[in-house]
Design a protein around this motif. Structure first.
Motif, PDB file in Angstrom:
ATOM      1  N   PRO A   6      41.102  33.993  25.282  1.00  0.00           N
ATOM      2  CA  PRO A   6      42.454  34.490  25.558  1.00  0.00           C
ATOM      3  C   PRO A   6      43.006  35.449  24.504  1.00  0.00           C
ATOM      4  O   PRO A   6      43.871  36.262  24.807  1.00  0.00           O
ATOM      5  CB  PRO A   6      43.304  33.223  25.608  1.00  0.00           C
ATOM      6  CG  PRO A   6      42.358  32.123  25.868  1.00  0.00           C
ATOM      7  CD  PRO A   6      41.056  32.538  25.270  1.00  0.00           C
ATOM      8  N   ASP A   7      42.516  35.381  23.274  1.00  0.00           N
ATOM      9  CA  ASP A   7      43.046  36.264  22.241  1.00  0.00           C
ATOM     10  C   ASP A   7      42.176  37.508  22.010  1.00  0.00           C
ATOM     11  O   ASP A   7      42.438  38.269  21.087  1.00  0.00           O
ATOM     12  CB  ASP A   7      43.240  35.497  20.930  1.00  0.00           C
ATOM     13  CG  ASP A   7      41.965  34.823  20.460  1.00  0.00           C
ATOM     14  OD1 ASP A   7      41.035  34.686  21.281  1.00  0.00           O
ATOM     15  OD2 ASP A   7      41.899  34.429  19.286  1.00  0.00           O
ATOM     16  N   ALA A   8      41.163  37.739  22.858  1.00  0.00           N
ATOM     17  CA  ALA A   8      40.300  38.911  22.719  1.00  0.00           C
ATOM     18  C   ALA A   8      40.972  40.126  23.348  1.00  0.00           C
ATOM     19  O   ALA A   8      41.614  40.020  24.386  1.00  0.00           O
ATOM     20  CB  ALA A   8      38.960  38.657  23.392  1.00  0.00           C
ATOM     21  N   SER A  54      47.801  32.119  34.243  1.00  0.00           N
ATOM     22  CA  SER A  54      48.540  31.007  33.645  1.00  0.00           C
ATOM     23  C   SER A  54      48.085  29.700  34.283  1.00  0.00           C
ATOM     24  O   SER A  54      47.606  29.677  35.410  1.00  0.00           O
ATOM     25  CB  SER A  54      50.041  31.199  33.842  1.00  0.00           C
ATOM     26  OG  SER A  54      50.341  31.269  35.214  1.00  0.00           O
ATOM     27  N   GLY A  55      48.248  28.600  33.554  1.00  0.00           N
ATOM     28  CA  GLY A  55      47.870  27.291  34.073  1.00  0.00           C
ATOM     29  C   GLY A  55      48.814  26.847  35.173  1.00  0.00           C
ATOM     30  O   GLY A  55      49.998  27.185  35.174  1.00  0.00           O
ATOM     31  N   LYS A  56      48.298  26.097  36.119  1.00  0.00           N
ATOM     32  CA  LYS A  56      49.099  25.638  37.241  1.00  0.00           C
ATOM     33  C   LYS A  56      49.180  24.116  37.240  1.00  0.00           C
ATOM     34  O   LYS A  56      48.214  23.443  36.882  1.00  0.00           O
ATOM     35  CB  LYS A  56      48.485  26.101  38.553  1.00  0.00           C
ATOM     36  CG  LYS A  56      48.437  27.593  38.707  1.00  0.00           C
ATOM     37  CD  LYS A  56      47.776  27.968  40.005  1.00  0.00           C
ATOM     38  CE  LYS A  56      47.681  29.477  40.126  1.00  0.00           C
ATOM     39  NZ  LYS A  56      46.962  29.877  41.323  1.00  0.00           N
ATOM     40  N   ALA A  88      44.813  27.485  31.615  1.00  0.00           N
ATOM     41  CA  ALA A  88      45.014  28.929  31.634  1.00  0.00           C
ATOM     42  C   ALA A  88      43.764  29.605  31.073  1.00  0.00           C
ATOM     43  O   ALA A  88      43.063  29.042  30.235  1.00  0.00           O
ATOM     44  CB  ALA A  88      46.234  29.290  30.794  1.00  0.00           C
ATOM     45  N   PHE A  89      43.474  30.825  31.559  1.00  0.00           N
ATOM     46  CA  PHE A  89      42.316  31.548  31.056  1.00  0.00           C
ATOM     47  C   PHE A  89      42.533  33.048  31.202  1.00  0.00           C
ATOM     48  O   PHE A  89      43.479  33.499  31.835  1.00  0.00           O
ATOM     49  CB  PHE A  89      41.029  31.105  31.765  1.00  0.00           C
ATOM     50  CG  PHE A  89      40.988  31.404  33.239  1.00  0.00           C
ATOM     51  CD1 PHE A  89      40.360  32.543  33.712  1.00  0.00           C
ATOM     52  CD2 PHE A  89      41.552  30.543  34.156  1.00  0.00           C
ATOM     53  CE1 PHE A  89      40.312  32.819  35.059  1.00  0.00           C
ATOM     54  CE2 PHE A  89      41.504  30.801  35.514  1.00  0.00           C
ATOM     55  CZ  PHE A  89      40.881  31.955  35.961  1.00  0.00           C
ATOM     56  N   LYS A  90      41.634  33.811  30.605  1.00  0.00           N
ATOM     57  CA  LYS A  90      41.670  35.271  30.663  1.00  0.00           C
ATOM     58  C   LYS A  90      40.366  35.751  31.281  1.00  0.00           C
ATOM     59  O   LYS A  90      39.293  35.262  30.940  1.00  0.00           O
ATOM     60  CB  LYS A  90      41.835  35.850  29.259  1.00  0.00           C
ATOM     61  CG  LYS A  90      42.032  37.347  29.217  1.00  0.00           C
ATOM     62  CD  LYS A  90      42.348  37.794  27.796  1.00  0.00           C
ATOM     63  CE  LYS A  90      42.804  39.227  27.764  1.00  0.00           C
ATOM     64  NZ  LYS A  90      43.213  39.619  26.414  1.00  0.00           N
ATOM     65  N   LYS A  91      40.481  36.703  32.201  1.00  0.00           N
ATOM     66  CA  LYS A  91      39.320  37.236  32.889  1.00  0.00           C
ATOM     67  C   LYS A  91      39.215  38.725  32.589  1.00  0.00           C
ATOM     68  O   LYS A  91      40.230  39.417  32.504  1.00  0.00           O
ATOM     69  CB  LYS A  91      39.473  37.002  34.389  1.00  0.00           C
ATOM     70  CG  LYS A  91      38.313  37.484  35.234  1.00  0.00           C
ATOM     71  CD  LYS A  91      38.376  36.910  36.636  1.00  0.00           C
ATOM     72  CE  LYS A  91      39.151  37.789  37.556  1.00  0.00           C
ATOM     73  NZ  LYS A  91      39.034  37.355  38.966  1.00  0.00           N
ATOM     74  N   ALA A  92      37.991  39.211  32.402  1.00  0.00           N
ATOM     75  CA  ALA A  92      37.756  40.632  32.159  1.00  0.00           C
ATOM     76  C   ALA A  92      36.834  41.175  33.238  1.00  0.00           C
ATOM     77  O   ALA A  92      35.796  40.581  33.524  1.00  0.00           O
ATOM     78  CB  ALA A  92      37.131  40.846  30.792  1.00  0.00           C
ATOM     79  N   ILE A  93      37.227  42.289  33.840  1.00  0.00           N
ATOM     80  CA  ILE A  93      36.387  43.001  34.794  1.00  0.00           C
ATOM     81  C   ILE A  93      35.843  44.222  34.058  1.00  0.00           C
ATOM     82  O   ILE A  93      36.597  45.081  33.608  1.00  0.00           O
ATOM     83  CB  ILE A  93      37.175  43.447  36.044  1.00  0.00           C
ATOM     84  CG1 ILE A  93      37.879  42.262  36.685  1.00  0.00           C
ATOM     85  CG2 ILE A  93      36.266  44.158  37.028  1.00  0.00           C
ATOM     86  CD1 ILE A  93      36.982  41.213  37.248  1.00  0.00           C
ATOM     87  N   VAL A  94      34.524  44.286  33.928  1.00  0.00           N
ATOM     88  CA  VAL A  94      33.861  45.312  33.120  1.00  0.00           C
ATOM     89  C   VAL A  94      33.164  46.302  34.049  1.00  0.00           C
ATOM     90  O   VAL A  94      32.414  45.900  34.939  1.00  0.00           O
ATOM     91  CB  VAL A  94      32.840  44.656  32.170  1.00  0.00           C
ATOM     92  CG1 VAL A  94      32.088  45.698  31.384  1.00  0.00           C
ATOM     93  CG2 VAL A  94      33.525  43.683  31.250  1.00  0.00           C
ATOM     94  N   THR A  95      33.414  47.590  33.838  1.00  0.00           N
ATOM     95  CA  THR A  95      32.742  48.647  34.589  1.00  0.00           C
ATOM     96  C   THR A  95      31.683  49.267  33.694  1.00  0.00           C
ATOM     97  O   THR A  95      31.975  49.692  32.575  1.00  0.00           O
ATOM     98  CB  THR A  95      33.740  49.735  35.027  1.00  0.00           C
ATOM     99  OG1 THR A  95      34.794  49.122  35.753  1.00  0.00           O
ATOM    100  CG2 THR A  95      33.065  50.780  35.892  1.00  0.00           C
ATOM    101  N   LEU A  96      30.450  49.294  34.192  1.00  0.00           N
ATOM    102  CA  LEU A  96      29.329  49.841  33.422  1.00  0.00           C
ATOM    103  C   LEU A  96      29.071  51.293  33.793  1.00  0.00           C
ATOM    104  O   LEU A  96      29.553  51.789  34.815  1.00  0.00           O
ATOM    105  CB  LEU A  96      28.059  49.028  33.700  1.00  0.00           C
ATOM    106  CG  LEU A  96      28.104  47.539  33.387  1.00  0.00           C
ATOM    107  CD1 LEU A  96      26.754  46.913  33.680  1.00  0.00           C
ATOM    108  CD2 LEU A  96      28.492  47.291  31.959  1.00  0.00           C
ATOM    109  N   LYS A  97      28.289  51.962  32.949  1.00  0.00           N
ATOM    110  CA  LYS A  97      27.880  53.337  33.201  1.00  0.00           C
ATOM    111  C   LYS A  97      27.044  53.370  34.480  1.00  0.00           C
ATOM    112  O   LYS A  97      26.337  52.414  34.793  1.00  0.00           O
ATOM    113  CB  LYS A  97      27.058  53.834  32.008  1.00  0.00           C
ATOM    114  CG  LYS A  97      26.651  55.269  32.071  1.00  0.00           C
ATOM    115  CD  LYS A  97      25.908  55.626  30.805  1.00  0.00           C
ATOM    116  CE  LYS A  97      25.172  56.920  30.960  1.00  0.00           C
ATOM    117  NZ  LYS A  97      24.375  57.208  29.778  1.00  0.00           N
TER     118      LYS A  97
END
Length: 97
Positions: free
Chosen positions: A30-32, A58-60, A77-86
């Motif tokens: 979450p802090d990244a 957020s947590g439910k 609660a968590f953080k999700k990252a969607i990464v687009t590659l070359k």
């Protein structure tokens, strides 16, 4: 604690990956921030990251009915990252199974 917790391999994320061939989802710390996530993905999978989108969930509050009564709890609660590659690069999550 590492920046990347685990890749997201759900039906919805797999459909996004198949539709747009170079987008992958990861559950991250979450802090990244986006730059740390980009560097961690590039180091771990030896690919070139073009773009990083992050989403904070957020947590439910959850409750369920059982024989012994109502049980209350909380989804974390968590953080999700969607990464687009070359273009042309891929990540194979199942290569080491």
């Amino acid at each position: 604690m590492g920046i990347i917790i685990k890749p997201i391999v759900t039906e919805k994320q797999t459909a996004i990956t198949e539709k747009m061939d170079n987008r992958y989802g990861f559950r991250v710390s979450p802090d990244a921030n986006k730059l740390e996530i980009k560097k961690a993905i590039e180091d771990m999978y030896n690919v070139t990251v073009v773009d990083v989108n992050t989403i904070n969930y957020s947590g439910k509050q959850k409750s369920r009915y059982t024989k012994s009564g109502i049980i209350n709890g909380k989804q974390s609660a968590f953080k999700k990252a969607i990464v687009t590659l070359k273009e042309g690069e891929t990540i194979d999550f199942f290569s080491n199974i």
